[in-house]
Design a protein around this motif. Structure first.
Motif: not given
Length: 380
Positions: A62-89
């Motif tokens: 579950p991706l953390e949800t708070n006022d600092s990290c609200l995801i509007k739309r995932i355009v693309s996603m990549q995973v590197r070394n376990g980290k999750i990178f999201i192009n948000n809108d």
């Protein structure tokens, strides 16, 4: 004198015969190489999806949800070394750790400053987890390190004549010097050291875009892959030594798949969508070439399937079921598929028999207004 002349003629004949033989062997070898890539798919043999056939374990992030990290739309996603990178809108790259905890975002770098970017049409994460951002309007590539410090900024001298309003450019880093820019009408191999295009591969069907493929350029398992975004039976690997596209998987449906040559060009997008909805042909979607398996997704008459083939094994065709779906992944790393699901739909993509008790509890406790949940499939 006559003897030497006859001898010379015989030697020429022998040399000519040997050259023909060599050419024949070479052509056979190339054909065998292509045949090795062909994956024969017989849709009549399809069977209901049993996720346990191909998946070893499913975990929930579950991706953390708070006022600092609200995801509007995932355009693309990549995973590197376990980290999750999201192009948000198309505005920021958000970074989460392997448990879904929010780390940081590039949001504060969106602006007009010397280290800022002014648009995010495409992102690329390299082997060091550095964030690359492609600015469409400049066009420019900016790269930031793990602390979001600007480490590179390259102005790209690429013509804008092939840009399209229908779909954004995508890009990937091929080497430290060469970047691949997909228009998607053209594929440019660009040298940042020489500040010029080294080679361009032109797309024969530039108007059939943005319909069936989420991945045009996809970097996983130490290789860069390319797939046309219109229905295409072939997956390519980008060859860094020759700056070319090399087929690694060719799906053969015995002439049952859509032939783009039969689709009229220069028609409105609605026409293409209507054509694909009404055709009785197979429409090939995304394709993936893993270390020991190939997976290709396709639809026929609005029913979803995928073909699964272990290396040197037989092809199994699965029809996606009503109970659960094995989705086209949002990202890949090693032998893991990652899919970003909306919380209220997450249960559609899981088989609880492949999950730990803690992960089952996590998915049961999701709220509809939470950020997306990433479903991780560890493949067999």
């Amino acid at each position: 004198m006559g003897y030497n002349k006859n001898k010379l003629m015989n030697l020429k004949k022998i040399a000519y015969t040997l050259s023909l033989f060599t050419l024949f062997i070479s052509s056979c070898s190339k054909q065998d190489g292509i045949n090795d890539k062909v994956i024969q798919v017989d849709i009549s043999t399809s069977q209901p999806l049993n996720m346990a056939d191909i998946v070893k374990h499913i975990s929930i992030i579950p991706l953390e949800t708070n006022d600092s990290c609200l995801i509007k739309r995932i355009v693309s996603m990549q995973v590197r070394n376990g980290k999750i990178f999201i192009n948000n809108d198309l505005n920021e790259v958000m970074v989460f750790d392997e448990k879904g905890k929010y780390i940081h975002s590039t949001r504060h770098l969106f602006g007009q400053g010397p280290n800022d970017y002014v648009g995010l049409s495409s992102m690329y994460i390299d082997e060091n987890s550095h964030i690359g951002i492609y600015e469409l309007l400049s066009p420019r590539i900016r790269e930031y390190d793990n602390f979001l410090k600007l480490v590179h900024s390259y102005q790209m001298n690429i013509p804008d004549s092939t840009r399209t309003a229908r779909e954004m450019r995508s890009y990937a880093k091929l080497t430290e010097d060469i970047y691949v820019i997909n228009d998607p009408k053209d594929i440019h191999f660009y040298s940042v050291e020489q500040k010029k295009i080294l080679k361009t591969i032109h797309d024969e069907y530039p108007d059939l875009i943005g319909i069936t493929s989420h991945f045009r350029l996809a970097n996983y398992n130490d290789a860069l892959f390319y797939s046309y975004s219109y229905p295409c039976d072939t997956l390519y690997e980008v060859d860094k030594s020759t700056l070319s596209l090399r087929p690694v998987a060719i799906y053969d449906f015995n002439e049952e798949s859509v032939n783009v040559k039969e689709i009229p060009q220069d028609m409105p997008m609605d026409y293409y969508m209507y054509y694909l909805m009404k055709t009785d042909k197979i429409i090939v979607l995304d394709k993936f070439h893993l270390h020991d398996a190939d997976i290709g997704y396709f639809i026929k008459e609005q029913h979803s399937y995928f073909a699964y083939k272990k290396r040197n094994g037989k092809v199994t065709v699965y029809q996606q079921g009503e109970e659960y779906i094995f989705p086209v992944p949002s990202a890949i790393e090693d032998n893991k598929f990652y899919y970003a699901a909306l919380p209220h739909k997450a249960k559609t993509f899981i088989d609880k028999t492949l999950m730990d008790k803690q992960d089952i509890e996590r998915i049961e406790n999701l709220n509809d207004d939470d950020n997306q949940v990433v479903v991780c499939y560890e493949l067999k």
